[in-house]
Motif scaffolding. Structure first.
Motif, PDB file in Angstrom:
ATOM      1  N   SER A 217       3.142   2.749  -1.987  1.00 62.08           N
ATOM      2  CA  SER A 217       3.192   3.587  -3.193  1.00 62.08           C
ATOM      3  C   SER A 217       1.858   4.288  -3.428  1.00 62.08           C
ATOM      4  O   SER A 217       1.811   5.469  -3.795  1.00 62.08           O
ATOM      5  CB  SER A 217       3.546   2.744  -4.419  1.00 62.08           C
ATOM      6  OG  SER A 217       4.868   2.270  -4.343  1.00 62.08           O
ATOM      7  N   THR A 218       0.775   3.558  -3.222  1.00 63.13           N
ATOM      8  CA  THR A 218      -0.554   4.151  -3.403  1.00 63.13           C
ATOM      9  C   THR A 218      -0.778   5.278  -2.405  1.00 63.13           C
ATOM     10  O   THR A 218      -1.275   6.357  -2.763  1.00 63.13           O
ATOM     11  CB  THR A 218      -1.638   3.076  -3.232  1.00 63.13           C
ATOM     12  OG1 THR A 218      -1.371   1.997  -4.147  1.00 63.13           O
ATOM     13  CG2 THR A 218      -3.021   3.638  -3.509  1.00 63.13           C
TER      14      THR A 218
ATOM     15  N   ALA B 117      -4.076  -2.346  -3.825  1.00 62.30           N
ATOM     16  CA  ALA B 117      -4.016  -0.881  -3.832  1.00 62.30           C
ATOM     17  C   ALA B 117      -5.329  -0.230  -3.412  1.00 62.30           C
ATOM     18  O   ALA B 117      -5.333   0.886  -2.890  1.00 62.30           O
ATOM     19  CB  ALA B 117      -3.607  -0.384  -5.223  1.00 62.30           C
TER      20      ALA B 117
ATOM     21  N   LEU C 280       0.792  -1.221   0.000  1.00 58.58           N
ATOM     22  CA  LEU C 280       0.000   0.000   0.000  1.00 58.58           C
ATOM     23  C   LEU C 280       0.828   1.276   0.000  1.00 58.58           C
ATOM     24  O   LEU C 280       0.272   2.361  -0.196  1.00 58.58           O
ATOM     25  CB  LEU C 280      -0.920  -0.003   1.236  1.00 58.58           C
ATOM     26  CG  LEU C 280      -1.816  -1.238   1.411  1.00 58.58           C
ATOM     27  CD1 LEU C 280      -2.656  -1.089   2.679  1.00 58.58           C
ATOM     28  CD2 LEU C 280      -2.692  -1.458   0.198  1.00 58.58           C
TER      29      LEU C 280
ATOM     30  N   PRO D 207       4.993   3.857  -8.642  1.00 58.18           N
ATOM     31  CA  PRO D 207       3.652   3.267  -8.642  1.00 58.18           C
ATOM     32  C   PRO D 207       3.421   2.401  -9.882  1.00 58.18           C
ATOM     33  O   PRO D 207       3.832   2.757 -10.993  1.00 58.18           O
ATOM     34  CB  PRO D 207       2.744   4.502  -8.632  1.00 58.18           C
ATOM     35  CG  PRO D 207       3.550   5.568  -7.976  1.00 58.18           C
ATOM     36  CD  PRO D 207       4.953   5.320  -8.434  1.00 58.18           C
TER      37      PRO D 207
ATOM     38  N   THR E 116      -5.886   2.894  -9.803  1.00 61.52           N
ATOM     39  CA  THR E 116      -6.687   2.988  -8.584  1.00 61.52           C
ATOM     40  C   THR E 116      -6.704   4.414  -8.046  1.00 61.52           C
ATOM     41  O   THR E 116      -7.757   4.925  -7.631  1.00 61.52           O
ATOM     42  CB  THR E 116      -6.148   2.014  -7.525  1.00 61.52           C
ATOM     43  OG1 THR E 116      -6.181   0.672  -8.047  1.00 61.52           O
ATOM     44  CG2 THR E 116      -6.972   2.067  -6.244  1.00 61.52           C
TER      45      THR E 116
ATOM     46  N   GLU F 180      -1.781   0.542  -9.460  1.00 64.04           N
ATOM     47  CA  GLU F 180      -1.801   1.583  -8.427  1.00 64.04           C
ATOM     48  C   GLU F 180      -2.194   2.931  -9.019  1.00 64.04           C
ATOM     49  O   GLU F 180      -2.985   3.674  -8.424  1.00 64.04           O
ATOM     50  CB  GLU F 180      -0.438   1.655  -7.744  1.00 64.04           C
ATOM     51  CG  GLU F 180      -0.173   0.467  -6.827  1.00 64.04           C
ATOM     52  CD  GLU F 180       1.266   0.368  -6.360  1.00 64.04           C
ATOM     53  OE1 GLU F 180       1.497  -0.208  -5.287  1.00 64.04           O
ATOM     54  OE2 GLU F 180       2.173   0.846  -7.082  1.00 64.04           O
TER      55      GLU F 180
END
Length: 452
Positions: free
Chosen positions: A34-35, A160, A32, A126, A133, A130
């Motif tokens: 990077s998101t 993500a 999670l 990302p 999203t 990602e």
């Protein structure tokens, strides 16, 4: 992933697709961080909308579609994010069933690229999913949706989409899939799917095998989440197909109250999906959400889910059954709807990690000709691999191979041979792109019919 770059005429949209195409090089990664970093650069749009979060192995897309159409029919402005797309990446983003425009997609992607500039072009950037999203969160927040339905891409815990806090989590039936990433048993996979359950937040759980159910009950208890167990409240009774209108009536009980709804989503498994969708709606209603049952009935009658047991003519059916459990459902539906002696031409393509040998063994019982096709995916099973297996274990069946389904799609749809197209959604996406000219496929029919 085919983004149809060559077919794009809008320059800004083409630039956005080109940028997104570059993120494919980051590969598939679970986690999670990077998101969250990218969302922070955009002032955290995931905090400015209500969400319903849907995880599971099979049925996620159908349940998302049923929930979105029901809530839109009840007067809400409803976003829906699903994956993968069949033809056009815009299909992943819908508000009240309408896909995002090329202009809006390009504008939001440019903002993501500009404000997240220092995160891209380096190790750990990302990924494709990602970025997709994050764009969904940004789009639904900017459009001030009342609620957005978010489908998990893979797993749940480290997907993500799992940066959100849902009004309701929904978990469809869990089976063996993505075992390299999620675990070798249903118990392990259920633990990953249960990652979308948040502390104290309600969850609706669909029918499960015993091992998956055990893990889900453990996870629900550890998070003190109010749970609605479909197996305790919902009884599935029967389906009836109206072959003339290509609609299916689904009859089920919710807390001993009988429900009957028609839908363009076909197959016995759609009874379970509809029962789960209504269980989720029932949970929302108990939280104070308004539901217009008359409008919901009409909306569901007009709802289709492209590439999921979709009829293109009376004896031409396509379905994105991309794993063994999905194919078993598809097979049972074909057996239910057509005479047992009927034989089919089947075009088939699949990722190598799937249980394709068992899938071919099952299809061989109803097939007189296989067309094996390549897929634009680095982990695809090759047509030659499929051909060799079939010639060894099913030598009576005629076999031919094509490099891509696009080379024969128009010819297949024009002739009169009974045909099934089944397997990877990547393959079906290329098929639809060829016959429909690259436009997003629709989730809605004008007359409550087959969507042809």
């Amino acid at each position: 992933m085919d983004l149809n770059l060559t077919a794009c005429k809008n320059e800004a949209f083409a630039d956005a697709l080109d940028f997104l195409d570059h993120q494919i090089r980051s590969g598939v990664k679970l986690g999670l961080e990077s998101t969250r970093q990218l969302l922070a650069r955009l002032d955290n749009p995931e905090r400015r909308c209500r969400f319903i979060h849907v995880a599971g192995t099979n049925g996620k897309g159908s349940v998302c579609c049923l929930l979105a159409s029901a809530l839109a029919a009840s007067g809400y402005k409803v976003g829906m994010y699903t994956s993968p797309h069949l033809v056009n990446v815009r299909e992943r983003y819908r508000i009240n069933q309408r896909a995002i425009s090329e202009w809006e997609f390009a504008r939001l992607m440019e903002e993501i690229r500009r404000r997240g500039a220092t995160l891209f072009g380096k190790e750990g950037a990302p990924s494709f999913f990602e970025v997709c999203t994050v764009l969904a969160f940004l789009y639904f927040a900017r459009e001030q949706c009342d609620v957005a339905i978010m489908e998990v891409g893979m797993g749940g815990r480290l997907d993500a989409t799992n940066v959100l806090t849902p009004e309701l989590a929904v978990i469809t039936r869990i089976d063996l899939d993505h075992t390299r990433a999620l675990g070798e048993t249903r118990y392990e996979i259920a633990g990953e799917k249960a990652g979308i359950i948040k502390e104290g937040r309600p969850v609706v759980v669909g029918y499960q095998e015993d091992d998956a159910m055990q893990r889900l009950r453990e996870e629900v208890s550890s998070r003190s989440a109010p749970a609605y167990w479909m197996c305790e409240h919902t009884k599935l009774i029967e389906t009836q197909l109206d072959a003339d209108r290509w609609l299916q009536a689904n009859r089920f009980l919710i807390d001993d109250r009988e429900m009957v709804y028609e839908s363009g989503l076909l197959g016995p498994h759609q009874l379970e999906n509809m029962g789960l969708a209504w269980s989720a709606l029932h949970s929302l209603q108990r939280q104070g959400w308004f539901l217009d049952k008359t409008n919901i009935a009409e909306a569901w009658r007009r709802t289709v889910w492209p590439g999921r047991f979709q009829r293109l003519r009376p004896d031409f059916i396509v379905d994105g059954a991309h794993n063994l459990s999905g194919l078993e459902v598809f097979y049972r539906t074909i057996r239910q709807l057509y005479p047992p002696e009927k034989k089919w031409r089947v075009f088939f393509g699949v990722l190598e990690a799937k249980q394709w040998q068992q899938m071919l063994d099952l299809l061989a019982t109803i097939t007189e000709e296989f067309i094996f096709t390549g897929i634009d995916h680095p982990r695809a099973a090759t047509p030659q691999m499929l051909e060799e297996y079939c010639r060894t274990y099913h030598p009576r069946i005629k076999v031919r191979t094509v490099p891509r389904i696009s080379t024969v799609a128009n010819a297949l749809i024009k002739d009169s041979i009974p045909t099934l197209g089944v397997g990877s959604l990547y393959m079906l996406g290329e098929f639809f792109a060829t016959i429909n000219g690259g436009e997003p496929v629709e989730l809605w029919t004008s007359d409550g019919g087959s969507g042809q």
